[in-house]
Design a protein around this motif. Structure first.
Motif, PDB file in Angstrom:
ATOM      1  N   VAL A 287      -5.382   4.169  -7.901  1.00 23.25           N
ATOM      2  CA  VAL A 287      -5.812   3.239  -6.696  1.00 23.25           C
ATOM      3  C   VAL A 287      -7.187   3.841  -6.199  1.00 23.25           C
ATOM      4  O   VAL A 287      -7.516   4.611  -5.904  1.00 23.25           O
ATOM      5  CB  VAL A 287      -4.480   2.907  -5.832  1.00 23.25           C
ATOM      6  CG1 VAL A 287      -5.933   2.261  -4.741  1.00 23.25           C
ATOM      7  CG2 VAL A 287      -3.527   2.421  -6.043  1.00 23.25           C
TER       8      VAL A 287
ATOM      9  N   ASN B 118      -7.718   0.878  -1.228  1.00 20.03           N
ATOM     10  CA  ASN B 118      -7.080  -0.344  -0.401  1.00 20.03           C
ATOM     11  C   ASN B 118      -7.161  -0.852   0.995  1.00 20.03           C
ATOM     12  O   ASN B 118      -6.732   0.092   1.393  1.00 20.03           O
ATOM     13  CB  ASN B 118      -5.498   0.656  -1.279  1.00 20.03           C
ATOM     14  CG  ASN B 118      -4.451  -0.902  -0.932  1.00 20.03           C
ATOM     15  OD1 ASN B 118      -4.993  -2.600  -0.546  1.00 20.03           O
ATOM     16  ND2 ASN B 118      -2.922  -0.663  -1.313  1.00 20.03           N
TER      17      ASN B 118
ATOM     18  N   THR C  74      -8.564  -0.984  -7.879  1.00 21.01           N
ATOM     19  CA  THR C  74      -7.755  -0.181  -8.934  1.00 21.01           C
ATOM     20  C   THR C  74      -8.387  -0.090 -10.103  1.00 21.01           C
ATOM     21  O   THR C  74      -9.422  -0.994 -10.671  1.00 21.01           O
ATOM     22  CB  THR C  74      -6.403  -1.227  -9.435  1.00 21.01           C
ATOM     23  OG1 THR C  74      -6.357  -2.162  -9.836  1.00 21.01           O
ATOM     24  CG2 THR C  74      -5.662  -1.262  -8.086  1.00 21.01           C
TER      25      THR C  74
ATOM     26  N   ALA D 226       0.414  -1.106  -0.072  1.00 22.58           N
ATOM     27  CA  ALA D 226       0.145  -0.066  -0.373  1.00 22.58           C
ATOM     28  C   ALA D 226       0.922   0.983   0.001  1.00 22.58           C
ATOM     29  O   ALA D 226       0.663   1.981  -0.023  1.00 22.58           O
ATOM     30  CB  ALA D 226      -1.001  -0.348   1.322  1.00 22.58           C
TER      31      ALA D 226
ATOM     32  N   LEU E 192      -7.722  -4.509  -3.240  1.00 27.09           N
ATOM     33  CA  LEU E 192      -7.933  -3.741  -3.781  1.00 27.09           C
ATOM     34  C   LEU E 192      -8.465  -3.018  -4.862  1.00 27.09           C
ATOM     35  O   LEU E 192      -8.419  -4.375  -5.284  1.00 27.09           O
ATOM     36  CB  LEU E 192      -6.019  -4.001  -3.800  1.00 27.09           C
ATOM     37  CG  LEU E 192      -5.390  -3.108  -4.811  1.00 27.09           C
ATOM     38  CD1 LEU E 192      -5.126  -1.918  -4.355  1.00 27.09           C
ATOM     39  CD2 LEU E 192      -4.193  -3.377  -5.659  1.00 27.09           C
TER      40      LEU E 192
END
Length: 249
Positions: free
Chosen positions: A79, A82, A91, A64, A89
Motif C-alpha cells: 500500500v 490509503n 497500491t 484499510a 487507494l
C-alpha cells in the motif's frame, strides 16, 4: 471522473513521487483503476465506488485496517497511500498475469497458493458486519430484482449453517473474492482487491475458488472442516454468485 488525469497528478503521493504517465485499466464493477507510472515506481490508483458502502456494506475504514494487518504478508500488495474518506487507494502495480484455471490444475501452483492463504487464515479477525451471513442479509435488501426462490434458498441455507455451528466458527480473516482476476501470478501469488474481506473461515475461500476455477481443491480444506458444512456451503457459494449477477443487470 472528470479531468481524472489532472486530478491524479495532484495527488500528494503521486506528486511527490514524480508523475510520468497514467493509463486507465479495465474498469471493474466496483471501482475505477488507473495504472500510474512515477519515478518511484508503477502504481494502481483506485477510485472507490461510494455506492458499495450503501448497497453491499463495504466499509473502507475496515478495508484499510485489513490492509494494515496483512502488509507484512508476501501475498499482500504494498500500500502506497490509503485515504478512505477521500475514496482513494494507491497500491503497487503487480506485473504478473491473473491466475488461470489451467495453471491452478498444477500441484505446485496449488501449494504456493495454499501457503499464501495459510498466512492469511492464521490471522484472527472479528468484525461481525463483514461475516458472509451478515453480508448476504444486506445483499438481499439491496438487490431488488433477485428471484424470490433464490432469496429464500439463501436465507434457508444461512439458517442451516447456523444450526450446524458454522458461523460461530468463522473467527479468522478471509479474502472472500478469490476469482481469477484477484490472484496474480502462480509461483509467488499476490492477492488483490480486499474490499470484501472480513471475518470468516478458511473453507469459504477454498470453496469460492473451487466454484470460480471449476477445480477440485478438497485436499486443501482446513483440518477443522465439518463434512456436514460442505453441501450447504457449496450451494451458498453458487447462489451467492447467482445473486451477484442480478446486481449487475
Amino acid at each position: 471522473m472528470h479531468n481524472w488525469l489532472e486530478y491524479i497528478q495532484q495527488l500528494p503521493a503521486v506528486k511527490q513521487a514524480g508523475f510520468i504517465h497514467a493509463q486507465p485499466l479495465t474498469q471493474g464493477v466496483s471501482n475505477d483503476n488507473i495504472k500510474v507510472t512515477t519515478h518511484a515506481g508503477i502504481w494502481v490508483v483506485r477510485f472507490n465506488n461510494p455506492k458499495l458502502g450503501i448497497e453491499l456494506g463495504v466499509d473502507r475504514h475496515q478495508e484499510a485496517r485489513i490492509l494494515d494487518l496483512i502488509q507484512d504478508l508476501p501475498c499482500a500488495p504494498q500500500v502506497i497511500s490509503n485515504q478512505p474518506d477521500a475514496g482513494i487507494l494507491i497500491t503497487e502495480f503487480i506485473d504478473a498475469p491473473a491466475l488461470t484455471p489451467a495453471e491452478l490444475q498444477h500441484s505446485n501452483c496449488q501449494q504456493q497458493l495454499a501457503q499464501a492463504l495459510d498466512s492469511v487464515h492464521q490471522l484472527a479477525y472479528q468484525h461481525l458486519p463483514s461475516r458472509l451471513d451478515q453480508r448476504l442479509h444486506r445483499y438481499l435488501q439491496h438487490i431488488p430484482n433477485a428471484p424470490l426462490d433464490l432469496a429464500q434458498r439463501l436465507q434457508d441455507t444461512i439458517k442451516q449453517l447456523d444450526t450446524l455451528g458454522f458461523w460461530a466458527r468463522c473467527q479468522c480473516l478471509y479474502h472472500s473474492d478469490l476469482n481469477p482476476h484477484n490472484i496474480l501470478g502462480c509461483r509467488r501469488p499476490v492477492l488483490i482487491d480486499w474490499e470484501f474481506a472480513g471475518q470468516g473461515h478458511a473453507l469459504l475461500d477454498w470453496l469460492i475458488m473451487e466454484h470460480e476455477f471449476q477445480t477440485d481443491l478438497s485436499p486443501y480444506y482446513p483440518a477443522d472442516t465439518d463434512s456436514r458444512w460442505l453441501h450447504p456451503l457449496q450451494s451458498l457459494v453458487a447462489d451467492l454468485m447467482q445473486l451477484w449477477s442480478h446486481r449487475l443487470t
